[in-house]
Motif scaffolding. Structure first.
Motif, PDB file in Angstrom:
ATOM      1  N   GLU A 188       0.827  -1.189   0.000  1.00  0.00           N
ATOM      2  CA  GLU A 188       0.000   0.000   0.000  1.00  0.00           C
ATOM      3  C   GLU A 188       0.866   1.245   0.000  1.00  0.00           C
ATOM      4  O   GLU A 188       1.935   1.276   0.603  1.00  0.00           O
ATOM      5  CB  GLU A 188      -0.922   0.018   1.218  1.00  0.00           C
ATOM      6  CG  GLU A 188      -1.960  -1.089   1.226  1.00  0.00           C
ATOM      7  CD  GLU A 188      -2.862  -1.002   2.439  1.00  0.00           C
ATOM      8  OE1 GLU A 188      -2.531  -0.231   3.361  1.00  0.00           O
ATOM      9  OE2 GLU A 188      -3.881  -1.703   2.461  1.00  0.00           O
ATOM     10  N   PRO A 189       0.425   2.313  -0.671  1.00  0.00           N
ATOM     11  CA  PRO A 189       1.226   3.540  -0.686  1.00  0.00           C
ATOM     12  C   PRO A 189       1.192   4.240   0.660  1.00  0.00           C
ATOM     13  O   PRO A 189       0.181   4.238   1.365  1.00  0.00           O
ATOM     14  CB  PRO A 189       0.548   4.375  -1.774  1.00  0.00           C
ATOM     15  CG  PRO A 189      -0.849   3.866  -1.840  1.00  0.00           C
ATOM     16  CD  PRO A 189      -0.778   2.404  -1.510  1.00  0.00           C
ATOM     17  N   VAL A 228      -0.534   9.377  -1.203  1.00  0.00           N
ATOM     18  CA  VAL A 228      -1.155   9.483  -2.522  1.00  0.00           C
ATOM     19  C   VAL A 228      -1.501  10.947  -2.773  1.00  0.00           C
ATOM     20  O   VAL A 228      -2.105  11.599  -1.920  1.00  0.00           O
ATOM     21  CB  VAL A 228      -2.432   8.623  -2.629  1.00  0.00           C
ATOM     22  CG1 VAL A 228      -3.083   8.804  -4.003  1.00  0.00           C
ATOM     23  CG2 VAL A 228      -2.118   7.159  -2.392  1.00  0.00           C
ATOM     24  N   THR A 255      -3.010  13.715  -5.938  1.00  0.00           N
ATOM     25  CA  THR A 255      -3.709  13.778  -7.205  1.00  0.00           C
ATOM     26  C   THR A 255      -3.618  15.184  -7.789  1.00  0.00           C
ATOM     27  O   THR A 255      -3.753  16.171  -7.073  1.00  0.00           O
ATOM     28  CB  THR A 255      -5.190  13.398  -7.024  1.00  0.00           C
ATOM     29  OG1 THR A 255      -5.258  12.101  -6.432  1.00  0.00           O
ATOM     30  CG2 THR A 255      -5.906  13.363  -8.359  1.00  0.00           C
ATOM     31  N   GLU A 290       1.658   7.851  -6.374  1.00  0.00           N
ATOM     32  CA  GLU A 290       1.694   7.018  -5.170  1.00  0.00           C
ATOM     33  C   GLU A 290       3.139   6.905  -4.700  1.00  0.00           C
ATOM     34  O   GLU A 290       4.036   6.641  -5.498  1.00  0.00           O
ATOM     35  CB  GLU A 290       1.132   5.629  -5.453  1.00  0.00           C
ATOM     36  CG  GLU A 290      -0.336   5.622  -5.815  1.00  0.00           C
ATOM     37  CD  GLU A 290      -0.853   4.224  -6.088  1.00  0.00           C
ATOM     38  OE1 GLU A 290      -2.047   3.990  -5.882  1.00  0.00           O
ATOM     39  OE2 GLU A 290      -0.043   3.362  -6.503  1.00  0.00           O
ATOM     40  N   LYS A 331       5.217   5.711  -7.967  1.00  0.00           N
ATOM     41  CA  LYS A 331       4.393   5.122  -9.017  1.00  0.00           C
ATOM     42  C   LYS A 331       3.421   6.196  -9.494  1.00  0.00           C
ATOM     43  O   LYS A 331       2.636   6.718  -8.705  1.00  0.00           O
ATOM     44  CB  LYS A 331       3.647   3.889  -8.516  1.00  0.00           C
ATOM     45  CG  LYS A 331       4.558   2.719  -8.182  1.00  0.00           C
ATOM     46  CD  LYS A 331       3.762   1.469  -7.838  1.00  0.00           C
ATOM     47  CE  LYS A 331       4.685   0.301  -7.553  1.00  0.00           C
ATOM     48  NZ  LYS A 331       3.926  -0.948  -7.257  1.00  0.00           N
TER      49      LYS A 331
END
Length: 334
Positions: free
Chosen positions: A22-23, A26, A28, A59, A112
């Motif tokens: 799991e990141p 995160v 956006t 991520e 990522k």
């Protein structure tokens, strides 16, 4: 306290409890405003995938030596500069350790990214691999500690690695890739393609264009090639299958076998330490200059001179330049 994150007020931020898959972070961004990616990390890998849609997603994965809790990771991150932000049309992802000579407290920080397909990149990592998928643009990337995994790329592609292999599927336009520590495998490529390795073999399949591929530490195998192929090895054999076009191949450490379906402007083959076996379309016009410890050939429609070591002349009135030589081995023309 050192500044841990540089955060934009216009960016949506989501923290997720850390686990290996799991990141840790995160972020956006608006995809329409992203034109360039500037990604740099000293302890992890970089993965960029071109996608459609209105969002660009970053991520951040953080991994330490052994099993670490969230609080332990956050505590170690105080000794890092970690930034994920946008400046103009450039998305910046940056991770750097401020720790000197204490690898036990080191972290692996991986980015990522799901970005627009049409984007220019500057990617750098010294501790992991680089994975790029479905991108078009000026793509520059390098790593000192991992391999390059490239799929569905086009544009100006320039990549370097000092510590891993190169694996490519479906790439086109202008490509320049090299490694000091592994092999190179390329499937389905078209354009001006330059490949170099000092530590492994080269495998090429289904390629079209101007191809320049050399290795100092392994063999070369190429199949289904159309256009121009310039290749060489200092330490292995060369095997060419189903070739249409011009070829120049040289090895200092092995034999050469070549299946030439159609000769372009030239066919030049040379080995210093083995024999040469070639299948040629003998119904075509060619100018021949063939030398070896022993030369065998079917002399159909041939005009010129020959003996057991040398053939010089023309087939079918002459045409493409065919120059084949083996310093100490046989040359067999079928």
């Amino acid at each position: 306290m050192k500044k841990l994150f540089a955060l934009s007020l216009l960016t949506f931020i989501s923290f997720i409890s850390y686990a290996q898959k799991e990141p840790f972070l995160v972020k956006t961004f608006n995809a329409n405003s992203i034109e360039n990616l500037d990604v740099r990390t000293s302890g992890g890998s970089i993965e960029v995938t071109g996608v459609s849609g209105s969002r660009t997603v970053v991520e951040v994965f953080v991994k330490g030596n052994g099993s670490l809790s969230n609080s332990e990771i956050e505590d170690r991150l105080r000794d890092y500069t970690l930034e994920v932000k946008k400046e103009g049309g450039t998305l910046i992802c940056f991770a750097k350790s401020n720790i000197k000579n204490n690898w036990k407290k080191g972290l692996s920080i991986t980015f990522k990214i799901k970005s627009p397909r049409n984007v220019d990149t500057e990617l750098l990592t010294s501790g992991g691999g680089i994975h790029l998928t479905n991108l078009h643009g000026d793509l520059n990337f390098s790593t000192s500690g991992g391999g390059l995994h490239l799929k569905d790329l086009s544009g100006d592609v320039y990549g370097r690695t000092s510590g891993g292999g190169i694996h490519v599927n479906n790439i086109q336009d202008r490509v320049d890739l090299s490694t000091s520590g592994g092999g190179i495998e390329v499937t389905d490529a078209e354009g001006e393609i330059k490949l170099r390795t000092s530590g492994g073999g080269i495998k090429l399949a289904n390629m079209r264009g101007q191809i320049d591929a050399h290795t100092s530490g392994g063999s070369v195998k190429a199949s289904n090639i159309e256009g121009e192929l310039i290749t060489g090895s200092s330490g292995g054999s060369i095997r060419l299958e189903r070739i249409v076009g011009s070829v120049k191949a040289n090895t200092s450490g092995g034999s050469i076998s070549a299946d030439i379906l159609e000769v372009g402007d030239f066919l030049v083959l040379h080995t210093s330490a083995g024999g040469i076996d070639v299948n040629l379309p003998m119904d075509k016009g060619m100018d021949l200059n063939i030398r070896g410890g022993r030369v065998t050939m079917a002399y159909k429609n041939f005009e010129g001179d020959f003996d057991k070591n040398h053939v010089r002349g023309k087939i079918n009135g002459g045409g493409a330049n065919v120059d084949i030589s083996a310093s100490s081995g046989h040359v067999n023309i079928n």
